[in-house]
Design an enzyme around this catalytic site. Structure first.
Site: not given
Ligand code: EPU
Length: 346
Positions: A164, A246, A342
């Protein structure tokens, strides 16, 4: 160039948070960026690049000039003996791009079906799901420098992909050139779909589908359909319940730290990583702290997947951030692990 003032951003963020952009410009190609940079008032202003808005939390109106990326285009660029290269405009919807490759009979992206957002945002956080990450299929991209207007291309190594993570998430350090956060607008992305196609079926949820259906040699379309079904069952549809996927990254710890936690929490979900570290399921940690279904104001923790924060209707960015901080504190107090968000808080 079409400039909108005081533009509503609620339709442009998947959390569905109400906020406005002082100035919004729709970018359909590099010429629009050149026009903004040459504009006497907008040129010197700070800029904010917006894709599908699937990875942001808006905590107020956005003052920098919002560049809404709407670059269109999808094509097969090259048919080679070892791979097919496909190219997409950065403004294309990611899922529709994946579905288009499947319709062309081109496998390779099926595990990444139904991820919200645009193609241009996909390299920024190196999207990943069901055993595959964008970097596994990435060929190169074209971008434009928002300071100089210069166009440039990057290959996978130059994108510095991580979990990520990429060069686009880092700000340039004072004494190094690394980091393109806030500096680059991605125009086009090229993907390499290897020949012959090989399925990626290691993820537990896909193994379960094979057992359930008895289909042991699925084709790309079958995997695409399975991934869509798994995601639909577990994750909220942002068109119905606002969310940004998420909310936290899955943390990694040393094997020693992991052993220490297992001694106290024998059921903790953990996976060994190729570099010897252990990855823990953040959703499990949050769930174990009892957060499923809890709320702060109208911001809540999704009932079916504790890693996803949702807008129950009219949530503010402040409520989302307060909820996220409360979750981080309780996970830290119980497990000694710091969860990293995130999405980008704007
Ligand atoms: N779990 C719980 N309780 C929960 C949620 C999860 O116990 O409330 C457990 C599950 O039972 C499972 C484990 O945690 O054993 C992992 O859950 P899951 O397979 O749903 O995947 P994840 O780690 O929560 C990651 C990605 C997702 C991606 C899936 C599938 C991150 C931060 N998230 O989620 O990506 O779709 O794997 O590959 O890496 C996203 O980034 O927005 C995203 C949705």
């Amino acid at each position: 160039m079409f400039v909108e003032s005081n533009a509503p951003l609620q339709p442009h963020n998947t959390f569905g948070i109400v906020a406005r952009a002082r100035t919004l410009v729709r970018v359909r190609g590099p010429e629009d960026v050149h026009a903004v940079l040459a504009h006497p008032e907008l040129g010197p202003e700070p800029k904010f690049v917006l894709g599908g808005g699937s990875n942001i939390v808006l905590t107020g109106d956005v003052k920098p000039v919002v560049l809404k990326v709407e670059v269109p285009g999808r094509r097969v660029l090259e048919e080679g003996p070892k791979a097919t290269i496909v190219e997409f405009g950065a403004g294309e919807n990611w899922h529709e791009a994946v579905a288009w490759t499947i319709e062309q009979g081109l496998g390779g992206l099926e595990n990444l079906a139904l991820i919200p957002g645009t193609v241009g945002a996909s390299p920024v956080q190196n999207i990943g799901a069901y055993g595959l990450e964008l970097q596994d299929r990435f060929e190169s991209l074209d971008a434009i420098d928002l300071m100089t207007g210069r166009e440039f291309s990057l290959d996978a190594a130059q994108c510095a992909f991580g979990y990520r993570d990429s060069v686009f998430k880092h700000s340039p350090a004072r004494d190094s050139d690394f980091g393109l956060a806030g500096r680059a607008l991605i125009l086009r992305v090229r993907m390499r779909l290897p020949k012959p196609w090989k399925p990626v079926l290691g993820y537990l949820d896909l193994q379960r589908k094979m057992t359930e259906t008895g289909v042991t040699h699925p084709d790309a379309r079958q995997i695409f359909d399975w991934v869509c079904a798994i995601r639909t069952a577990k994750l909220p549809d942002p068109r119905v319940i606002g969310n940004a996927g998420s909310f936290f990254k899955n943390p990694t710890v040393t094997p020693e730290q992991c052993q220490d936690i297992i001694a106290r929490e024998p059921n903790i979900v953990h996976y060994p990583m190729p570099d010897g570290t252990m990855k823990l399921a953040a959703g499990w940690l949050i769930d174990a702290c009892g957060w499923k279904g809890k709320s702060v104001g109208q911001a809540g923790v999704y009932e079916k997947q504790a890693l996803v924060l949702v807008n129950r209707g009219g949530a503010t960015g402040g409520e989302v951030v307060t909820l996220a901080r409360a979750i981080q504190t309780s996970v830290y107090e119980r497990f000694g692990i710091r969860l990293e968000p995130e999405p980008v808080v704007v």
